[in-house]
Design a protein around this motif. Sequence first.
Motif, mmCIF file in Angstrom:
data_model
loop_
_atom_site.group_PDB
_atom_site.id
_atom_site.type_symbol
_atom_site.label_atom_id
_atom_site.label_comp_id
_atom_site.label_asym_id
_atom_site.label_seq_id
_atom_site.Cartn_x
_atom_site.Cartn_y
_atom_site.Cartn_z
ATOM 1 N N THR A 3 -2.216 2.598 6.760
ATOM 2 C CA THR A 3 -1.642 1.383 6.165
ATOM 3 C C THR A 3 -1.711 0.183 7.109
ATOM 4 O OG1 THR A 3 0.556 2.211 6.819
ATOM 5 C CG2 THR A 3 -0.144 2.586 4.543
ATOM 6 N N ALA A 124 -2.793 0.371 -1.065
ATOM 7 C CA ALA A 124 -2.235 -0.076 0.214
ATOM 8 C C ALA A 124 -2.513 -1.557 0.454
ATOM 9 C CB ALA A 124 -2.801 0.760 1.349
ATOM 10 N N SER A 188 0.990 7.592 3.393
ATOM 11 C CA SER A 188 0.401 7.014 4.599
ATOM 12 C C SER A 188 0.117 8.102 5.626
ATOM 13 C CB SER A 188 1.356 5.983 5.212
ATOM 14 O OG SER A 188 2.511 6.635 5.735
#
Length: 209
Positions: A3, A124, A188
Amino acid sequence: VDTDRCDPQRVDPFRFRQELGLSPEVPLVGHVGIRDWKGWRELLAAFVEVRRKVPTAELVLVGCSSETQKEAVLQYARSLGLTRGVHATLARTDMPEVLAACQVVVDPSWAGTGITGTIREAMALEKAVVATAVGGNGELVKDGECGLLIPPRDVASLAAAIVRLLADRELALRLGQAARSRVVAGFSTTVRGQRLESLYTEAVTQLGL
């Protein structure tokens, strides 16, 4: 998903558009993967209707294996009457920048997928996504909350979903923001590492090691 690498605040959304010769205002739809089961032919069929509803929309298909395949993809588009508005590229190493350039990212796969990496990365990057309800996509994309889910190989539903996101900027923005939050919270690399560490710690404790 990394991320940090897929952070909309750190990625240039304009460089890839400049490469394609597109201004920031042009509605750009992106798709990655040129294999039959990735649904790129269904996407091109749907894009005929998308262009009818949103004449300024452009589509980029990323991931051709060769210049020969790239030309075959463009030829197929032309056979559908899409003589303009469709771009194709070879595989890229700058996917966050490519996805950041898109207004909508699509995964029309109808087989062979777990949780599509392209959709994870696009989410993301706060992009509105359209994905087919196959494999693990439904685990990631909550329909109407952080993206749109459609049936596989349903060209009409695919076209309608893309048009909906291109026409409703507020909806696309809301879904994109929710999408990043969902990825950060549950998909993530950081979260995955923490969960694996917890799992191994629990296993070692239970084994008395």
